[in-house]
Write an enzyme that holds these catalytic residues in place. Structure first.
Site, short mmCIF file in Angstrom:
data_model
loop_
_atom_site.label_atom_id
_atom_site.label_comp_id
_atom_site.label_asym_id
_atom_site.label_seq_id
_atom_site.Cartn_x
_atom_site.Cartn_y
_atom_site.Cartn_z
N LYS A 155 4.71 -38.69 27.25
CA LYS A 155 5.84 -38.42 27.91
C LYS A 155 5.26 -37.13 28.51
O LYS A 155 5.64 -37.07 29.74
CB LYS A 155 6.94 -38.23 27.07
CG LYS A 155 7.43 -39.46 26.42
CD LYS A 155 8.78 -39.10 25.69
CE LYS A 155 8.63 -38.24 24.42
NZ LYS A 155 7.84 -38.37 23.63
N ARG B 174 17.17 -36.55 21.38
CA ARG B 174 16.17 -37.19 20.22
C ARG B 174 17.20 -37.85 19.29
O ARG B 174 16.81 -38.18 18.30
CB ARG B 174 15.51 -36.26 19.65
CG ARG B 174 14.23 -35.88 20.35
CD ARG B 174 13.53 -35.16 19.48
NE ARG B 174 12.19 -35.19 19.48
CZ ARG B 174 10.93 -34.66 20.28
NH1 ARG B 174 11.36 -34.23 21.37
NH2 ARG B 174 9.76 -34.75 19.94
N ARG C 165 -5.14 -35.11 20.41
CA ARG C 165 -4.48 -34.30 21.46
C ARG C 165 -4.90 -32.87 21.14
O ARG C 165 -4.81 -32.12 20.16
CB ARG C 165 -2.77 -34.30 21.28
CG ARG C 165 -2.24 -33.50 22.39
CD ARG C 165 -0.86 -34.12 22.58
NE ARG C 165 -0.05 -33.83 21.44
CZ ARG C 165 1.27 -33.89 21.46
NH1 ARG C 165 1.61 -34.81 22.37
NH2 ARG C 165 2.14 -33.81 20.44
N ARG D 23 -2.13 -28.60 18.38
CA ARG D 23 -0.65 -28.21 18.15
C ARG D 23 -0.54 -28.19 16.34
O ARG D 23 -1.06 -29.01 15.88
CB ARG D 23 0.23 -29.16 18.64
CG ARG D 23 0.99 -28.70 19.82
CD ARG D 23 1.65 -30.02 20.75
NE ARG D 23 2.80 -30.32 19.73
CZ ARG D 23 3.67 -31.15 20.36
NH1 ARG D 23 3.63 -31.56 21.53
NH2 ARG D 23 4.73 -31.71 19.59
N ARG E 104 7.20 -37.27 11.90
CA ARG E 104 7.62 -37.30 13.55
C ARG E 104 7.81 -38.68 13.81
O ARG E 104 8.92 -38.96 14.28
CB ARG E 104 6.70 -36.53 14.34
CG ARG E 104 6.83 -35.14 14.57
CD ARG E 104 5.53 -34.33 15.00
NE ARG E 104 5.38 -34.53 16.33
CZ ARG E 104 4.47 -34.43 16.87
NH1 ARG E 104 3.27 -34.23 16.44
NH2 ARG E 104 4.35 -34.67 18.04
P1 AMP Z 1 7.61 -32.56 21.54
O1 AMP Z 1 7.12 -31.71 22.31
O2 AMP Z 1 8.77 -33.12 22.41
O3 AMP Z 1 6.99 -33.41 20.87
O4 AMP Z 1 8.69 -31.65 20.35
C1 AMP Z 1 7.98 -30.89 19.33
C2 AMP Z 1 8.97 -30.60 18.37
O5 AMP Z 1 10.14 -29.70 18.73
C3 AMP Z 1 9.66 -31.63 17.74
O6 AMP Z 1 8.97 -32.12 16.67
C4 AMP Z 1 10.87 -30.96 16.96
O7 AMP Z 1 10.44 -30.30 15.98
C5 AMP Z 1 11.38 -30.05 18.11
N1 AMP Z 1 12.36 -30.74 19.24
C6 AMP Z 1 11.88 -30.90 20.52
N2 AMP Z 1 12.93 -31.59 21.17
C7 AMP Z 1 13.88 -31.51 20.11
C8 AMP Z 1 15.13 -32.07 20.41
N3 AMP Z 1 15.67 -32.75 21.42
N4 AMP Z 1 15.89 -31.84 19.20
C9 AMP Z 1 15.36 -31.42 17.88
N5 AMP Z 1 14.19 -30.98 17.91
C10 AMP Z 1 13.37 -31.21 18.90
#
Ligand code: AMP
Length: 221
Positions: free
Chosen positions: A14, A89, A123, A156, A167
């Site tokens: 994404k 989410r 990644r 990361r 996750r």
């Molecule tokens: P991402 O970069 O989208 O994979 O997000 C990394 C981490 O940020 C996730 O595993 C969550 O811990 C947190 N996170 C990102 N977006 C959200 C969201 N909309 N709601 C809650 N936690 C989020």
């Protein structure tokens, strides 16, 4: 108006595709994960609160994420539309988002689960410029360093095997139900997210019925 949400499991691509589409359409790429990582880096109160949840692979509490998202959506560059990646989410976030802004498209990234773990653990990113690589699908030209600025690549903190497991489980339990939510509202389209990034990007343009020619910048006109 092009207010677009990308939905999909962690590792579905994404972020990579959202930044491509945003550049192509001259829209901002809004990523709640990126906004949260920025807050963690800056050591803000929000960042300090979010850090533990993120490292463990859990969702950050809704109220915290909503605060930064609303602030970002209110910025002038988001007036013409946006590509939103990482939000909503869960169902509560989807309802909140609907009360903040209408959407034109929700695009679901379809990818078999066994590919996700490999993609996530492969990644890497550049801590300097933020460009994302993948040892499997999108390797840097020289091993271990960024193509743009030569900075050593990093991983990361939540791409570890333990956090990845959490996750993926959180995605299945909390985020996947959003597919039905958006389908019921007539907003959902899906794209086959397996394959080279260029191929997936071409499919995305096709699914969203967007032209393959990039939107010209003001300087080009
Ligand atoms: P991402 O970069 O989208 O994979 O997000 C990394 C981490 O940020 C996730 O595993 C969550 O811990 C947190 N996170 C990102 N977006 C959200 C969201 N909309 N709601 C809650 N936690 C989020």
């Amino acid at each position: 108006m092009e207010r677009i949400v990308f939905l999909g499991a962690p590792g579905a691509g994404k972020g990579t595709q959202a930044s491509r589409l945003a550049a192509h359409r001259r829209l901002p790429h809004l990523s709640t994960g990126e906004l949260l990582r920025g807050a963690v880096r800056d050591g803000t109160p929000l960042g300090r609160e979010a850090d533990g949840h993120m490292r463990a692979g859990r969702l950050v509490p809704d109220a915290l994420v909503l605060g930064i998202l609303k602030e970002r959506l209110a910025a002038p560059d988001a007036r013409e539309g946006f590509v939103l990646d990482g939000y909503p989410r869960n169902l509560a976030q989807a309802e909140t988002l609907a009360s903040v802004t209408p959407l034109e498209h929700v695009l679901s990234f379809e990818i078999p689960e066994p590919l996700l773990t490999a993609r996530l653990t492969g990644r890497r990113h550049c801590p300097e410029c933020g460009r994302v690589y993948n040892l499997l699908t999108l390797p840097p030209r020289a091993p271990g360093v960024c193509d743009v600025d030569g900075t050593p690549l990093a991983r990361r903190t939540d791409d570890t095997p333990e956090a990845v497991g959490t996750r993926l489980a959180v995605y299945a339990a909390e985020t996947a139900p959003l597919l039905r939510y958006y389908e019921a509202r007539g907003l959902l389209r899906s794209v086959d997210a397996v394959g080279a990034p260029e191929a997936v990007f071409a499919r995305i343009l096709d699914r969203l019925r967007l032209p393959a020619v990039p939107t010209p910048s003001a300087q080009d006109l």
